[in-house]
Scaffold this active site. Structure first.
Site, PDB file in Angstrom:
ATOM      1  N   CYS A   1       0.855  -1.094  -0.318  1.00 26.12           N
ATOM      2  CA  CYS A   1      -0.075  -0.137   0.369  1.00 26.12           C
ATOM      3  C   CYS A   1       0.701   1.017  -0.162  1.00 26.12           C
ATOM      4  O   CYS A   1       0.338   2.397  -0.324  1.00 26.12           O
ATOM      5  CB  CYS A   1      -1.308  -0.377   1.038  1.00 26.12           C
ATOM      6  SG  CYS A   1      -2.429  -1.478   1.289  1.00 26.12           S
TER       7      CYS A   1
ATOM      8  N   HIS B   1      -9.075   3.383  -2.294  1.00 25.18           N
ATOM      9  CA  HIS B   1      -7.813   2.655  -2.014  1.00 25.18           C
ATOM     10  C   HIS B   1      -7.006   2.045  -3.271  1.00 25.18           C
ATOM     11  O   HIS B   1      -7.360   0.439  -3.184  1.00 25.18           O
ATOM     12  CB  HIS B   1      -7.501   2.067  -1.091  1.00 25.18           C
ATOM     13  CG  HIS B   1      -6.292   1.634  -0.786  1.00 25.18           C
ATOM     14  ND1 HIS B   1      -5.084   2.236  -0.761  1.00 25.18           N
ATOM     15  CD2 HIS B   1      -5.911   0.588   0.191  1.00 25.18           C
ATOM     16  CE1 HIS B   1      -4.473   1.365   0.442  1.00 25.18           C
ATOM     17  NE2 HIS B   1      -4.977   0.365   0.340  1.00 25.18           N
TER      18      HIS B   1
ATOM     19  N   CYS C   1      -0.725   2.189   6.421  1.00 26.11           N
ATOM     20  CA  CYS C   1       0.146   0.712   7.256  1.00 26.11           C
ATOM     21  C   CYS C   1       0.096   0.351   5.763  1.00 26.11           C
ATOM     22  O   CYS C   1      -0.407   0.449   4.900  1.00 26.11           O
ATOM     23  CB  CYS C   1      -1.257   0.355   7.888  1.00 26.11           C
ATOM     24  SG  CYS C   1      -3.225   0.055   7.100  1.00 26.11           S
TER      25      CYS C   1
END
Length: 399
Positions: free
Chosen positions: A94, A355, A385
């Site tokens: 991510c 996302h 995170c």
């Protein structure tokens, strides 16, 4: 050879609108999304030779299939960048897009080049499943308890965080509704217009009357995820997804999405040569590891590290783009670090805006740069995170 560390300045940033999985970009390739933002970002600073770009660093969390084969290089060529411009794809899940921006900045800081691009692209539509098109975990992770969490789904780690940090279902749902409300208000106020490069989506439909294929085009220019009708009552009706007696639902989790973003950086010498005006400089970037089973708390470890590296205080950071992988983890981070809610995701976050994994970091940098250009932030942060237990944080300062 001794090189003096120099500053890396962001001179342009842009992104696509973010589409829902199987939404507006369902038939758009991720390398085409990447080419779109690469082409757009260099056009924002027209007075320089594209051959001067020393590297194109692109983040992608699942670099396979349509976004495999070094998508950075392929996207660069599709964008019409010169053959002499190299490209590299990086993967830190991510944080890939943010890491790409930091890596591009590092090239400049070390004097390896004067101009570089950091970007990210991800099509979650192209994935047959969230862990990629061919999942092949190492059997050894199941032999030791401390490694077992590597195989946890992200939702289960969010449940672990909610339990450990005492984040209630009600608080998660309230956070999610606020994310949608802020995002919808930002769209209504035109806050995202400057950072988004609209995409002409082309579809092919059968015309049975003429026995021909009809081409349908539409301009996609607004994020698909935000829902103005999101409510506490509606979210309360959703069933938990990852644990029978848990609290994490589809409504208080980030949306699966498609999108891309790109950031153009220059050295001071390149600024003088091209006449480009800097928006901000990268003040610091750090990554840190945490236990995989509570991967969502990664920013708790990464943010203090980045602040120390940059030599700034948390109180001085007036805009924080904290990726909302899950409401549970975002709230845990905010509470542990005592982050001011008014400074966190002022325009909404991933629960509303989506996302697209490896693209998110670059997209959120574009959002921060736009806020800085409006004079709404002087020192900002992008943080998130990372799967398997990590966190990343980058600090950007107006110049």
């Amino acid at each position: 050879m001794n090189r003096q560390i120099q500053d890396a300045y962001i001179v342009a940033a842009t992104r696509t609108p973010v589409a829902k999985r199987r939404g507006a970009f369902k038939n758009v390739r991720p390398d085409d999304m990447l080419a779109h933002v690469l082409s757009a970002v260099v056009k924002q600073v027209p007075a320089f030779d594209l051959a001067e770009i020393g590297d194109v660093v692109v983040g992608c969390a699942m670099p396979e299939a349509e976004q495999g084969m070094n998508v950075a290089r392929i996207g660069s060529l599709l964008a019409g960048l010169p053959n002499s411009v190299p490209g590299i794809t990086v993967n830190r899940f991510c944080a890939s897009g943010l890491n790409a921006v930091a890596d591009a900045a590092n090239r400049i800081m070390l004097g390896e080049c004067d101009i570089a691009i950091g970007a990210g692209t991800e099509s979650m539509t192209a994935m047959t499943q969230i862990m990629g098109n061919k999942v092949s975990l190492n059997p050894a992770i199941f032999e030791k308890h401390e490694n077992l969490a590597i195989a946890y789904g992200m939702g289960l780690t969010a449940e672990k965080v909610a339990q450990r940090y005492g984040v209630s279902r009600e608080d998660q749902d309230a956070f999610a509704v606020a994310s949608h409300q802020k995002a919808c208000a930002a769209i209504a106020a035109g806050k995202f217009k400057a950072e988004i490069t609209p995409y002409l989506v082309r579809g092919h439909l059968p015309d049975f009357a003429s026995s021909a294929v009809r081409i349908v085009e539409r301009v996609f220019d607004t994020d698909e995820g935000p829902r103005p009708d999101s409510s506490l009552e509606g979210l309360a009706k959703l069933k938990t997804v990852f644990a029978a007696k848990g609290s994490v639902t589809a409504g208080n989790s980030s949306q699966m999405s498609d999108g891309a973003g790109a950031v153009l950086l220059m050295s001071e010498a390149a600024l003088k040569r091209t006449g480009a005006r800097p928006i901000a400089r990268l003040r610091g970037f750090s990554v840190a590891g945490v236990p995989p089973e509570i991967m969502g708390i990664g920013p708790i470890a990464a943010i203090p590290k980045a602040l120390k590296h940059a030599g700034v205080n948390l109180a001085d950071v007036d805009w924080i783009e904290l990726n909302e992988a899950f409401a549970a983890q975002a709230l845990a981070v905010m509470r542990d670090l005592k982050l001011d809610p008014a400074r966190v995701n002022p325009l909404g976050g991933a629960i509303a805006l989506g996302h697209p994994l490896g693209a998110t970091g670059a997209i959120r940098v574009a959002t921060l740069m736009s806020a800085m250009q409006r004079g709404e932030a002087k020192l900002g942060m992008v943080t998130m995170c990372i799967g398997t237990g990590m966190g990343a944080a980058g600090l950007f300062e107006v110049v």
